[in-house]
Design a protein around this motif. Structure first.
Motif, PDB file in Angstrom:
ATOM      1  N   LEU A  49       0.849  -1.200   0.000  1.00  7.14           N
ATOM      2  CA  LEU A  49       0.000   0.000   0.000  1.00  7.14           C
ATOM      3  C   LEU A  49       0.873   1.234   0.000  1.00  7.14           C
ATOM      4  O   LEU A  49       1.697   1.403   0.891  1.00  7.14           O
ATOM      5  N   GLU A  50       0.671   2.082  -0.961  1.00 14.10           N
ATOM      6  CA  GLU A  50       1.407   3.352  -0.960  1.00 14.10           C
ATOM      7  C   GLU A  50       1.051   4.129   0.307  1.00 14.10           C
ATOM      8  O   GLU A  50      -0.132   4.278   0.629  1.00 14.10           O
ATOM      9  N   PRO A  51       2.034   4.631   1.039  1.00 14.15           N
ATOM     10  CA  PRO A  51       1.698   5.436   2.221  1.00 14.15           C
ATOM     11  C   PRO A  51       0.915   6.689   1.809  1.00 14.15           C
ATOM     12  O   PRO A  51       1.275   7.341   0.830  1.00 14.15           O
ATOM     13  N   VAL A  52      -0.140   6.984   2.539  1.00 16.89           N
ATOM     14  CA  VAL A  52      -0.939   8.175   2.241  1.00 16.89           C
ATOM     15  C   VAL A  52      -0.114   9.420   2.577  1.00 16.89           C
ATOM     16  O   VAL A  52       0.518   9.477   3.631  1.00 16.89           O
ATOM     17  N   VAL A  53      -0.122  10.393   1.700  1.00 18.31           N
ATOM     18  CA  VAL A  53       0.639  11.617   1.951  1.00 18.31           C
ATOM     19  C   VAL A  53      -0.145  12.480   2.941  1.00 18.31           C
ATOM     20  O   VAL A  53      -1.275  12.869   2.674  1.00 18.31           O
ATOM     21  N   ARG A  54       0.454  12.723   4.091  1.00 12.28           N
ATOM     22  CA  ARG A  54      -0.227  13.499   5.135  1.00 12.28           C
ATOM     23  C   ARG A  54       0.412  14.874   5.259  1.00 12.28           C
ATOM     24  O   ARG A  54       1.619  15.042   5.080  1.00 12.28           O
ATOM     25  N   ASP A  55      -0.435  15.826   5.619  1.00  8.68           N
ATOM     26  CA  ASP A  55       0.073  17.161   5.900  1.00  8.68           C
ATOM     27  C   ASP A  55       0.782  17.122   7.257  1.00  8.68           C
ATOM     28  O   ASP A  55       0.399  16.359   8.149  1.00  8.68           O
ATOM     29  N   ALA A  56       1.801  17.963   7.401  1.00 13.50           N
ATOM     30  CA  ALA A  56       2.535  18.001   8.674  1.00 13.50           C
ATOM     31  C   ALA A  56       1.587  18.163   9.861  1.00 13.50           C
ATOM     32  O   ALA A  56       1.795  17.577  10.918  1.00 13.50           O
ATOM     33  N   GLU A  57       0.528  18.944   9.675  1.00 12.71           N
ATOM     34  CA  GLU A  57      -0.382  19.226  10.784  1.00 12.71           C
ATOM     35  C   GLU A  57      -1.538  18.227  10.888  1.00 12.71           C
ATOM     36  O   GLU A  57      -2.401  18.374  11.747  1.00 12.71           O
ATOM     37  N   ASP A  58      -1.576  17.216  10.025  1.00 11.03           N
ATOM     38  CA  ASP A  58      -2.616  16.188  10.154  1.00 11.03           C
ATOM     39  C   ASP A  58      -2.363  15.369  11.415  1.00 11.03           C
ATOM     40  O   ASP A  58      -1.217  15.096  11.777  1.00 11.03           O
ATOM     41  N   MET A  59      -3.462  14.941  12.011  1.00  9.04           N
ATOM     42  CA  MET A  59      -3.348  14.188  13.266  1.00  9.04           C
ATOM     43  C   MET A  59      -2.680  12.832  13.037  1.00  9.04           C
ATOM     44  O   MET A  59      -3.066  12.093  12.137  1.00  9.04           O
ATOM     45  N   LEU A  60      -1.696  12.513  13.883  1.00  3.24           N
ATOM     46  CA  LEU A  60      -1.084  11.180  13.842  1.00  3.24           C
ATOM     47  C   LEU A  60      -1.797  10.271  14.845  1.00  3.24           C
ATOM     48  O   LEU A  60      -2.094   9.128  14.559  1.00  3.24           O
ATOM     49  N   PHE A  61      -2.064  10.810  16.030  1.00  2.00           N
ATOM     50  CA  PHE A  61      -2.790   9.995  17.012  1.00  2.00           C
ATOM     51  C   PHE A  61      -3.413  10.857  18.099  1.00  2.00           C
ATOM     52  O   PHE A  61      -3.086  12.036  18.255  1.00  2.00           O
ATOM     53  N   LEU A  62      -4.315  10.194  18.814  1.00  2.00           N
ATOM     54  CA  LEU A  62      -4.924  10.765  20.011  1.00  2.00           C
ATOM     55  C   LEU A  62      -4.458   9.934  21.183  1.00  2.00           C
ATOM     56  O   LEU A  62      -4.312   8.727  21.060  1.00  2.00           O
ATOM     57  N   MET A  63      -4.246  10.567  22.309  1.00  2.00           N
ATOM     58  CA  MET A  63      -3.919   9.792  23.501  1.00  2.00           C
ATOM     59  C   MET A  63      -4.691  10.415  24.656  1.00  2.00           C
ATOM     60  O   MET A  63      -4.530  11.603  24.943  1.00  2.00           O
ATOM     61  N   TYR A  64      -5.539   9.611  25.254  1.00  2.00           N
ATOM     62  CA  TYR A  64      -6.335  10.132  26.370  1.00  2.00           C
ATOM     63  C   TYR A  64      -5.516  10.126  27.646  1.00  2.00           C
ATOM     64  O   TYR A  64      -4.773   9.188  27.919  1.00  2.00           O
ATOM     65  N   THR A  65      -5.639  11.205  28.403  1.00  2.00           N
ATOM     66  CA  THR A  65      -4.907  11.280  29.666  1.00  2.00           C
ATOM     67  C   THR A  65      -5.771  11.953  30.729  1.00  2.00           C
ATOM     68  O   THR A  65      -6.762  12.602  30.413  1.00  2.00           O
ATOM     69  N   SER A  66      -5.363  11.759  31.993  1.00  2.00           N
ATOM     70  CA  SER A  66      -6.180  12.275  33.095  1.00  2.00           C
ATOM     71  C   SER A  66      -5.858  13.717  33.401  1.00  2.00           C
ATOM     72  O   SER A  66      -4.718  14.152  33.290  1.00  2.00           O
ATOM     73  N   GLY A  67      -6.867  14.439  33.836  1.00  2.00           N
ATOM     74  CA  GLY A  67      -6.679  15.824  34.247  1.00  2.00           C
ATOM     75  C   GLY A  67      -7.507  16.108  35.473  1.00  2.00           C
ATOM     76  O   GLY A  67      -7.828  15.208  36.240  1.00  2.00           O
ATOM     77  N   THR A  68      -7.853  17.374  35.624  1.00  2.00           N
ATOM     78  CA  THR A  68      -8.532  17.803  36.824  1.00  2.00           C
ATOM     79  C   THR A  68      -9.991  17.341  36.884  1.00  2.00           C
ATOM     80  O   THR A  68     -10.495  17.025  37.937  1.00  2.00           O
ATOM     81  N   THR A  69     -10.665  17.309  35.753  1.00  2.00           N
ATOM     82  CA  THR A  69     -12.065  16.894  35.795  1.00  2.00           C
ATOM     83  C   THR A  69     -12.156  15.389  35.572  1.00  2.00           C
ATOM     84  O   THR A  69     -11.173  14.735  35.249  1.00  2.00           O
ATOM     85  N   GLY A  70     -13.365  14.858  35.711  1.00  2.00           N
ATOM     86  CA  GLY A  70     -13.564  13.420  35.580  1.00  2.00           C
ATOM     87  C   GLY A  70     -13.379  12.911  34.160  1.00  2.00           C
ATOM     88  O   GLY A  70     -13.082  11.742  33.951  1.00  2.00           O
ATOM     89  N   GLN A  71     -13.534  13.779  33.164  1.00  2.00           N
ATOM     90  CA  GLN A  71     -13.446  13.342  31.773  1.00  2.00           C
ATOM     91  C   GLN A  71     -12.005  13.328  31.272  1.00  2.00           C
ATOM     92  O   GLN A  71     -11.359  14.371  31.271  1.00  2.00           O
ATOM     93  N   PRO A  72     -11.493  12.161  30.832  1.00  2.00           N
ATOM     94  CA  PRO A  72     -10.131  12.154  30.282  1.00  2.00           C
ATOM     95  C   PRO A  72     -10.027  13.076  29.069  1.00  2.00           C
ATOM     96  O   PRO A  72     -11.007  13.291  28.354  1.00  2.00           O
TER      97      PRO A  72
END
Ligand code: PRX
Length: 654
Positions: free
Chosen positions: A253-276
């Motif tokens: 599969l040819e790698p899709v050409v992505r813009d530098a600012e296109d999202m690579l990933f999301l990572m959920y993390t904990s903070g002050t409120t209950g919602q990650p």
């Protein structure tokens, strides 16, 4: 070595406050010219081209940094690239036959992937994902332990431009469901189970429970890790990984050409409120930054065998097991299991067997090694090691020195790297061949990083005084926003110290710190409602809502208390509803409630029943007092409390 000499050496080490980088290391280091700090300073932000140059771009970027819409920065604008092509394809000519991943299972079996083989499998799985309907920008969730299919799936997603969202396998079904729903993720890659301390652990039941809570339609891919040991019926929307890959044998599969600012990933993390929080990382800035820091701080070279013992389910594994090392074309080691199975020398056996050059681990692990004793590393030849690293929580000087002496043989520099899920990569640490190391202090900010320690008003504190870490210039690896929540992105990280009228934007990581005369920063820990258990970040609100969800609980407060091995441990203070009884049964229900809603890592160390919680006159729970009680510390001023007597009553109970 004879006893008296050994004792003398221990005494010298105990007193020594700074260490020079070993000469043998400096001579060969990727970065050894101290001018690098000035070069980055004088040439900012263009200095970051040094990071971008480590990548292969399909199209050159126009500008290094665009800051028209602060704090929504853009890096390497209009540059085009693909992360999987950078981690795989470009190494094929020179390093196709070299190992990309050296995997070891807990039971001792191994799997090796050369760059050629990894490239093939990533292509096949990418083709399989496309066949299942995954399109560019669809978010694919992964809920997998440390098996090779996890990085394969991540790189396959990167190849087709589908951002991944990896959920730590130790998290609960609830946590999986919350994250899939929050990201509207319609695809899940998971596995039947994995090994822990020799036992096959069922994972699929948890994944299925999570999926049952996801209200939209989903398609799942299941990796068969346990073979016949665990059979699961797959439903119509669930596919066997091996079958899918076999169907795509030889696919390219040819790698899709992505813009530098296109999202690579999301990572959920904990903070002050209950919602990650869904931390968004992009393709160009993130990949350049983790490649640069792997090169400059971890001193990774293609011929190395490099081992980061974190879990890929956390940011450390994303940046420094998968993306950084593979972008540099090195061999990255992955270990499935625990460090004390079958015995407490497992890590050292791995270092010896594979000739590991760099070891990057966490203070909580080092404290455990120290407790187990030096006889375990002494059974192995660790002379291949060239550099040691730590991350995730403060390391005390005693543990630092133990690591330096017993693992590094006093010949490896140690990099104590401070950073966060949000920063994408390392921010504050010494460069291993430049400047001295001071045990307990992470070091100065990296070249190009402008971090300070300030007081409440934002003024720099004097050396030795406690304050807060701030970062007053952007960097390529920074999070771009919180997924679908620009407002929370601004309020969480930028509001505290920025002056938007003056266009001065300051990032606030919510950590306390001190700085010394040489500009070395010692991190003191979180100043928000986050508990750092064994380097794992947990939100007190998430724990509290899990506890309040248990039948019979009226109110709860969770705080972090000091813990010898874990750094911090979870203490929960609980008020029961009328008619419910304090005791072992209730305690067990609460512990189970927390494990079910978050995962075993959040398991409370102690549950303390109390008829009241200490509150200010305005009704705010005084967490600081509860922390003091958990730590057995002297209680400070309680006169501002609405109910001053309550703290004494609680303290008596502990
Ligand atoms: O409090 C700091 C601590 O870990 C937090 C970030 O947690 P997380 O996003 O899960 O990422 C962990 C791995 C990068 C920080 O706010 N922390 C991280 N590294 C260090 C540290 N505290 C002291 N020293 C460190 N080297």
């Amino acid at each position: 070595m004879s006893e008296p000499e050994d004792t003398k050496l221990e005494a010298r080490l105990a007193e020594q406050e700074s260490f020079e980088p070993p000469e043998s290391f400096v001579e060969e280091a990727n970065v050894s010219d101290p001018d690098i700090y000035d070069e980055f300073e004088e040439n900012w932000p263009e200095c970051w081209e040094r990071a971008a140059e480590l990548l292969t771009w399909e199209e050159e970027y126009d500008e290094v940094l665009v800051d028209d819409d602060e704090p929504f920065y853009e890096w390497f604008t209009n540059g085009k690239l693909n992360a999987s092509a950078n981690c795989l394809d470009r190494h094929l000519d020179d390093r196709g036959d070299e190992l990309a991943i050296q995997w070891e299972g807990e039971l001792g079996e191994t799997r090796e992937y050369t760059y050629e083989e990894l490239h093939r499998e990533v292509n096949e799985f990418a083709a399989a994902l496309s066949e299942l309907g995954v399109e560019e920008d669809d978010i694919v969730t992964m809920y997998m332990p440390m098996i090779p299919e996890l990085p394969i799936a991540m790189l396959a997603c990167a190849r087709i431009g589908a951002p991944h969202s990896v959920v730590f396998a130790g998290f609960s079904a609830d946590a999986l469901a919350t994250r899939m729903k929050s990201a509207d993720s319609e695809y899940l890659v998971t596995c039947d189970g994995y090994y822990r301390r020799g036992d096959g652990l069922d994972h699929m039941t948890k994944a299925n429970e999570g999926l049952a809570d996801v209200t939209h339609d989903t398609t799942t891919v299941v990796v068969d890790r346990l073979g016949d040991e665990l059979e699961h019926e797959l439903t119509e929307n669930q596919h066997d990984y091996d079958d899918l890959v076999a169907d795509q044998a030889g696919a390219s599969l040819e790698p899709v050409v992505r813009d530098a600012e296109d999202m690579l990933f999301l990572m959920y993390t904990s903070g002050t409120t209950g919602q990650p929080k869904g931390v968004k990382h992009t393709t160009g800035g993130y990949l350049s930054y983790v490649s640069w820091t792997s090169h400059a701080v971890l001193d990774v070279k293609p011929a190395d065998t490099y081992w980061c013992s974190a879990d890929i389910g956390w940011i450390t594994g994303h940046s420094y097991i998968v993306y950084g090392p593979l972008a540099l074309g090195t061999t990255t080691v992955m270990y499935e299991g625990t460090p004390d199975y079958p015995d407490k020398d497992r890590m050292w056996e791995i270092v010896e067997n594979y000739g590991v050059d760099q070891l990057y681990t966490a203070p909580t692990a080092i404290r455990a090694f120290m407790k187990w004793g030096s006889r375990y590393p002494e059974q192995h030849d660790l002379s291949s090691l060239r550099l040691l690293g730590t991350v995730g929580e403060p390391i005390n000087p005693k543990a630092w020195k133990w690591y330096y002496k017993h693992i590094g043989g006093e010949e490896c520099p140690i990099v104590d790297t401070w950073w966060q899920t949000e920063t994408g990569g390392m921010m504050i640490t010494t460069l291993p061949a430049i400047g001295e190391m001071k045990p307990g202090s992470a070091g100065p900010p990296l070249p190009g990083i402008s971090a300070n320690v300030v007081d409440e008003a934002g003024e720099e504190v004097a050396p030795g005084e406690a304050g807060y870490v701030t970062v007053d210039r952007p960097w390529p690896g920074m999070l771009r926003t919180l997924y679908r929540n620009d407002e929370r992105f601004v309020s969480e990280y930028w509001e505290a110290y920025s002056d938007s009228d003056a266009d001065e934007w300051v990032y606030f990581p919510e950590d306390g710190a001190k700085i010394d005369e040489d500009g070395y920063i010692t991190i003191l820990g979180r100043v928000d409602d986050v508990i750092n258990v064994s380097g794992h970040r947990l939100g007190t609100m998430e724990i509290e809502s899990a506890v309040v969800g248990v039948e019979g609980v009226a109110e709860a407060a969770a705080v972090g208390g000091d813990h010898e091995m874990k750094g911090e441990a979870v203490y929960v203070y609980v008020i029961l509803e009328d008619g419910y009884e304090e005791g072992a049964e209730m305690e067990a229900a609460i512990v189970e409630g927390v494990e079910e809603s978050i995962g075993p890592i959040a398991r409370p160390e102690e549950v303390i029943f109390t008829p009241e919680l200490p509150k200010t006159r305005s009704g705010k729970i005084m967490r600081r007092l509860l922390e003091d009680i958990a730590n057995g510390d002297e209680l400070g001023n309680t006169s501002t409390l609405r109910n001053p007597d309550v703290v004494k009553d609680i303290a008596k109970k502990l």
